[in-house]
Design a protein around this motif. Structure first.
Motif, short mmCIF file in Angstrom:
data_model
loop_
_atom_site.label_atom_id
_atom_site.label_comp_id
_atom_site.label_asym_id
_atom_site.label_seq_id
_atom_site.Cartn_x
_atom_site.Cartn_y
_atom_site.Cartn_z
N VAL A 169 0.84 -1.20 0.00
CA VAL A 169 0.00 0.00 0.00
C VAL A 169 0.87 1.25 0.00
O VAL A 169 0.63 2.20 -0.76
N ALA A 170 1.89 1.26 0.84
CA ALA A 170 2.77 2.43 0.93
C ALA A 170 3.54 2.67 -0.36
O ALA A 170 3.73 3.82 -0.78
N ALA A 171 3.96 1.58 -1.02
CA ALA A 171 4.78 1.71 -2.23
C ALA A 171 3.95 1.90 -3.49
O ALA A 171 4.48 2.32 -4.52
N GLY A 172 2.65 1.54 -3.45
CA GLY A 172 1.82 1.58 -4.64
C GLY A 172 1.86 0.31 -5.44
O GLY A 172 1.36 0.26 -6.57
N GLN A 173 2.42 -0.77 -4.88
CA GLN A 173 2.47 -2.05 -5.59
C GLN A 173 1.09 -2.71 -5.54
O GLN A 173 0.47 -2.77 -4.49
N PRO A 174 0.57 -3.21 -6.67
CA PRO A 174 -0.82 -3.68 -6.72
C PRO A 174 -1.10 -4.89 -5.83
O PRO A 174 -0.30 -5.83 -5.78
#
Length: 259
Positions: free
Chosen positions: A103-108
């Motif tokens: 969530v923090a990194a934007g990884q799906p």
């Protein structure tokens, strides 16, 4: 160009009451391969074997699947009781921090059934151990008998928020889904946004507010006949778009960008 890799969070099982494995359902692998368009990679959910950083470096996205064990109530500040059922503490120790890091990194990420509850708990939610015992609720558990087709049959509607990401994704405010779960959301965390409900009020679809990437989660099992189901297919296809964008190191897809 290689297909992106989707890590499928595995479950611990005993074969013949003695041989330990980390396994994943064939339906999940087929949905990832056929609809998401990615290579499915089953992850051994044990922090003694893999780390969150290694998984994020190896995979382009993650599918958090269903499973018989439940998230341990200590993870959301409650005391375990017999009603909470079985647990898999090693999966908790991989899945919850992995969700937070993605969530923090934007990884799906895509959460399904237990995975829906994992995303909820990782984002500060609490769970009911047995929602069918609550006033006015239906029994959402899998039928104990019957064929696979009967167990995964469509059983109730889910109504989405007007103009929300699921409404935009599905092109409809109301869809039919299966239902095979015993637990449910008690109190959603501040960032865990409920975007769909069953007729009895049970939370069925959600996303993480202000997340830079794809963070959809559903309480039902869309992996069943995902390639042909009109609700499952757009969900796994949108996940695939986000995973390919991540793999290409493009800007992560926000839930607000879903057309």
């Amino acid at each position: 160009m290689r297909r992106p890799i989707v890590g499928i969070i595995g479950n611990h099982h005993l074969i013949n009451d003695s041989y330990e494995i980390h396994g994943g359902g064939r339906m999940n692998s087929e949905a990832v391969s056929q609809v998401t368009g990615a290579v499915p990679l089953i992850i051994p959910s044990d922090p003694a074997i893999v780390s969150v950083a290694e998984l994020m470096d190896t995979c382009d996205g993650f599918l958090f699947t269903g499973g018989r064990p439940n998230v341990h109530p200590e993870e959301y500040g409650e005391t375990p009781t017999p009603a909470h059922g079985d647990f898999d503490r090693n999966r908790d120790r991989i899945a919850l921090p992995l969700i937070q890091a993605c969530v923090a990194a934007g990884q799906p990420i895509l959460g399904v059934c237990r995975g829906f509850q994992e995303v909820a708990v990782a984002m500060g939610s609490t769970l009911h151990p047995e929602i069918r015992e609550l006033p006015g609720r239906m029994n959402h558990r899998m039928p104990p008998d019957g064929t696979i087709e009967e167990k995964f049959a469509l059983r109730h509607t889910v109504t989405f928020t007007e103009g929300g990401p699921f409404h935009r994704l599905m092109g409809a405010r109301e869809v039919m889904t299966n239902t095979l779960h015993g637990q449910g959301i008690k109190q959603p965390g501040a960032r865990f946004v409920i975007d769909g409900h069953a007729p009895d009020g049970t939370h069925e679809a959600a996303y993480v507010a202000d997340a830079p990437g794809f963070t959809l989660a559903v309480q039902w099992h869309p992996e069943y006949r995902a390639a042909e189901d009109p609700v499952s297919r757009p969900l796994f296809a949108a996940f695939g778009d986000a995973v390919r964008a991540w793999a290409a190191r493009k800007a992560p897809q926000s839930v607000r960008q879903i057309a």
